[in-house]
Each structure stands twice: as C-alpha cells, then as structure tokens.
Design a protein around this motif. Structure first.
Motif, mmCIF file in Angstrom:
data_model
loop_
_atom_site.group_PDB
_atom_site.id
_atom_site.type_symbol
_atom_site.label_atom_id
_atom_site.label_comp_id
_atom_site.label_asym_id
_atom_site.label_seq_id
_atom_site.Cartn_x
_atom_site.Cartn_y
_atom_site.Cartn_z
ATOM 1 N N ASP A 31 37.524 31.289 38.838
ATOM 2 C CA ASP A 31 36.742 32.528 38.839
ATOM 3 C C ASP A 31 37.596 33.792 38.642
ATOM 4 O OD1 ASP A 31 38.003 32.275 41.264
ATOM 5 O OD2 ASP A 31 36.335 33.085 42.427
ATOM 6 N N GLY A 32 38.756 33.666 38.032
ATOM 7 C CA GLY A 32 39.572 34.859 37.834
ATOM 8 C C GLY A 32 40.717 34.628 36.873
ATOM 9 N N PHE A 33 41.512 35.662 36.694
ATOM 10 C CA PHE A 33 42.713 35.618 35.870
ATOM 11 C C PHE A 33 42.449 35.210 34.413
ATOM 12 C CE2 PHE A 33 43.811 34.828 40.267
ATOM 13 C CZ PHE A 33 44.781 35.789 40.504
ATOM 14 N N PRO A 34 41.510 35.857 33.729
ATOM 15 C CA PRO A 34 41.184 35.456 32.359
ATOM 16 C C PRO A 34 42.355 35.613 31.380
ATOM 17 C CG PRO A 34 40.129 37.544 32.894
ATOM 18 C CD PRO A 34 40.729 37.010 34.164
ATOM 19 N N THR A 35 43.189 36.617 31.571
ATOM 20 C CA THR A 35 44.318 36.822 30.650
ATOM 21 C C THR A 35 45.341 35.703 30.796
ATOM 22 O OG1 THR A 35 43.969 39.208 30.767
ATOM 23 C CG2 THR A 35 46.084 38.467 29.916
#
Length: 71
Positions: A31-35
């Motif tokens: 649910d996080g850290f897309p980059t």
C-alpha cells in the motif's frame, strides 16, 4: 593513501557480501512506495542488479580518486 586503500577494501567487501544477499532485498508494502516499486520492477534479476551496482560504484570510486589526485 591508507584512506583510499581502506575505501577500496570496504567496497570490495560490500560487493562480496552482496553476492550472498537474498534474492529479494527490498520488499515495500503493497500500500505504499510506488516510486520504489517502479524502480525495483525495472532493476532486473538479482545477479544483474549486483553487477550493475558494482560497475557503477567502481566507476564512481575511480572517478573520485582521480579527482582527488588532480586536486
């Protein structure tokens, strides 16, 4: 000179440790850290990542040492 040798030694030891690293080193939560996820998706297999990182680091290390010698 001793600092330069110690730096090269540390780099070589780190590269050796990387050879024993697990296949998945970074596992960001879903649910996080897309980059970071995108970067890891383009990084290739672990062996290639390690080789690329070693070559990049060696290039930077040599350039830095050359720069210091010229100063």
């Amino acid at each position: 000179m001793v600092s330069a040798l110690s730096t090269i030694d540390s780099f070589a030891l780190g590269a050796a440790l990387d050879l024993a690293a697990p296949e998945v080193v970074w596992a960001p939560p879903s649910d996080g850290f897309p980059t970071l996820k995108r970067a890891l998706g383009h990084a290739g297999p672990a062996q290639q990542r390690g080789e690329d990182a070693f070559n990049f680091g060696l290039e930077i290390l040599i350039a830095g040492l050359r720069s210091r010698l010229q100063a």
